[in-house]
Design an enzyme around this catalytic site. Sequence first.
Site, PDB file in Angstrom:
ATOM      1  CG  ASN A 105     -86.025  86.297  12.451  1.00  0.00           C
ATOM      2  OD1 ASN A 105     -84.903  86.244  12.946  1.00  0.00           O
ATOM      3  ND2 ASN A 105     -86.574  87.417  12.029  1.00  0.00           N
ATOM      4  CG  HIS A 122     -80.994  79.729  11.550  1.00  0.00           C
ATOM      5  ND1 HIS A 122     -80.532  80.914  12.082  1.00  0.00           N
ATOM      6  CD2 HIS A 122     -80.042  79.321  10.678  1.00  0.00           C
ATOM      7  CE1 HIS A 122     -79.338  81.186  11.551  1.00  0.00           C
ATOM      8  NE2 HIS A 122     -79.029  80.248  10.690  1.00  0.00           N
ATOM      9  CB  CYS A 130     -89.930  61.532  15.437  1.00  0.00           C
ATOM     10  SG  CYS A 130     -89.231  60.304  16.556  1.00  0.00           S
ATOM     11  CB  CYS A 133     -88.344  57.561  13.255  1.00  0.00           C
ATOM     12  SG  CYS A 133     -89.931  58.399  13.444  1.00  0.00           S
ATOM     13  CB  THR A 205     -78.958  89.676  10.885  1.00  0.00           C
ATOM     14  OG1 THR A 205     -78.116  88.589  11.304  1.00  0.00           O
ATOM     15  CG2 THR A 205     -78.421  90.289   9.605  1.00  0.00           C
ATOM     16  CB  SER A 206     -75.424  90.406  15.215  1.00  0.00           C
ATOM     17  OG  SER A 206     -75.638  88.989  15.219  1.00  0.00           O
ATOM     18  CG  ASN A 230     -78.735  96.406  13.113  1.00  0.00           C
ATOM     19  OD1 ASN A 230     -78.816  96.968  14.210  1.00  0.00           O
ATOM     20  ND2 ASN A 230     -78.463  95.117  12.986  1.00  0.00           N
ATOM     21  N   PRO A 231     -80.331  99.489  13.982  1.00  0.00           N
ATOM     22  CG  PRO A 231     -81.802  99.496  15.786  1.00  0.00           C
ATOM     23  CD  PRO A 231     -81.281  98.630  14.691  1.00  0.00           C
TER      24      PRO A 231
HETATM   25  N1  APR Z   1     -84.787  96.816  13.851  1.00  0.00           N
HETATM   26  C1  APR Z   1     -83.701  96.314  13.204  1.00  0.00           C
HETATM   27  N2  APR Z   1     -82.678  95.702  13.826  1.00  0.00           N
HETATM   28  C2  APR Z   1     -82.751  95.598  15.172  1.00  0.00           C
HETATM   29  C3  APR Z   1     -83.847  96.093  15.921  1.00  0.00           C
HETATM   30  C4  APR Z   1     -84.893  96.720  15.207  1.00  0.00           C
HETATM   31  N3  APR Z   1     -85.961  97.238  15.845  1.00  0.00           N
HETATM   32  N4  APR Z   1     -83.619  95.829  17.241  1.00  0.00           N
HETATM   33  C5  APR Z   1     -82.425  95.194  17.301  1.00  0.00           C
HETATM   34  N5  APR Z   1     -81.903  95.064  16.067  1.00  0.00           N
HETATM   35  C6  APR Z   1     -80.640  94.426  15.662  1.00  0.00           C
HETATM   36  C7  APR Z   1     -79.550  94.423  16.694  1.00  0.00           C
HETATM   37  O1  APR Z   1     -78.800  95.636  16.639  1.00  0.00           O
HETATM   38  C8  APR Z   1     -78.704  93.223  16.239  1.00  0.00           C
HETATM   39  O2  APR Z   1     -77.722  93.641  15.297  1.00  0.00           O
HETATM   40  O3  APR Z   1     -80.929  93.061  15.420  1.00  0.00           O
HETATM   41  C9  APR Z   1     -79.714  92.319  15.531  1.00  0.00           C
HETATM   42  C10 APR Z   1     -80.011  91.044  16.273  1.00  0.00           C
HETATM   43  O4  APR Z   1     -78.825  90.288  16.294  1.00  0.00           O
HETATM   44  P1  APR Z   1     -78.869  88.845  16.983  1.00  0.00           P
HETATM   45  O5  APR Z   1     -79.564  88.950  18.294  1.00  0.00           O
HETATM   46  O6  APR Z   1     -77.475  88.303  16.920  1.00  0.00           O
HETATM   47  O7  APR Z   1     -79.844  87.985  16.055  1.00  0.00           O
HETATM   48  P2  APR Z   1     -79.496  87.302  14.665  1.00  0.00           P
HETATM   49  O8  APR Z   1     -78.461  88.056  13.906  1.00  0.00           O
HETATM   50  O9  APR Z   1     -80.785  87.056  13.978  1.00  0.00           O
HETATM   51  O10 APR Z   1     -78.887  85.891  15.150  1.00  0.00           O
HETATM   52  C11 APR Z   1     -78.598  84.952  14.153  1.00  0.00           C
HETATM   53  O11 APR Z   1     -78.092  83.334  15.881  1.00  0.00           O
HETATM   54  O12 APR Z   1     -78.555  82.270  17.884  1.00  0.00           O
HETATM   55  C12 APR Z   1     -78.674  82.186  16.507  1.00  0.00           C
HETATM   56  O13 APR Z   1     -80.309  80.911  15.438  1.00  0.00           O
HETATM   57  C13 APR Z   1     -80.112  82.130  16.081  1.00  0.00           C
HETATM   58  O14 APR Z   1     -81.072  82.914  14.008  1.00  0.00           O
HETATM   59  C14 APR Z   1     -80.272  83.292  15.111  1.00  0.00           C
HETATM   60  C15 APR Z   1     -78.835  83.570  14.698  1.00  0.00           C
END
Ligand code: APR
Length: 266
Positions: A105, A122, A130, A133, A205-206, A230-231
């Site tokens: 994040n 990230h 900049c 530079c 995270t997905s 994760n839900p």
């Molecule tokens: N608690 C836990 N997980 C949750 C919640 C919650 N309340 N709400 C949603 N989620 C889960 C979703 O089910 C999904 O699996 O959070 C995940 C979010 O996945 P992404 O939107 O793909 O985000 P992320 O995995 O952080 O993406 C990774 O992709 O675009 C780039 O740089 C960006 O850092 C990011 C990276």
Amino acid sequence: MDDVVSLDPDLLELARTARTVAVLTGAGMSAESGVPTFREPGKGLWDRWSPAQLATPEAWEADPELVWSWYLWRARQVRLLRPNDGHRALARWARTARVRVVTQNVDDLHERAGSEVLAHLHGSLFAFRCSACGTPYPGDLVDGLGLDRAEGLDEPVRERPPACPACGGPVRPGVVWFGELLPEGAMERAAEAVAQADLVVVVGTSGLVQPAASLPLIAAGRGIPVVEVNPEDTALTPHATWSVRAGSARALPRLAPGGGAEPASR
Ligand code: APR
């Protein structure tokens, strides 16, 4: 998401006794603070905008104002939002164990809840440099526009990036765009934290973006227990020892020792 989070007693015992914990967070960690995720169907940022138009070096070259405006809009949103009970539970966990937070994040909600962040893989919405530079831009460019609620920020406002004081080039956001290298040493620190952990907690995270998504596999490959919060099922679910199908703001206060809710933080 279910209301009562029931956790495996073995997981709770390990969370209670683990001396070193590595926590890997993604956008879902901040979802319950109101920060949009990227890929959730119907509400993710990549449903409304195209990453190719906003999150690549080519996008910046093509339209620096569009890219600058979008990231400043996201930074202003975060500035007006607050850490949730999940962020606070992780910060409290660090009082009784060595908790090393590695996040994908770009928000600062872990820090505002009191956590130290070992690596922002990230980058950050609040670091600027900049684009010509590379000189870091010292000022705080994220003004709240006099708003006190993020609801007033439903669309980016087009504006020009400031000029670098050193060379006059356009200042860019300090985030990592697709195709760019991660901050120096970030993955090494993260991989070491995972390899040394008694427990790895993967939150929100997905598991689709590399190299961050490879980190839980380091643990699994070493027989280090991994719990996913994760839900939904994700690409990482098959590598998790436990899967907690609940939101992090509800699950982490149950998982973290001493994680029970306390008064709201900054
Ligand atoms: N608690 C836990 N997980 C949750 C919640 C919650 N309340 N709400 C949603 N989620 C889960 C979703 O089910 C999904 O699996 O959070 C995940 C979010 O996945 P992404 O939107 O793909 O985000 P992320 O995995 O952080 O993406 C990774 O992709 O675009 C780039 O740089 C960006 O850092 C990011 C990276």
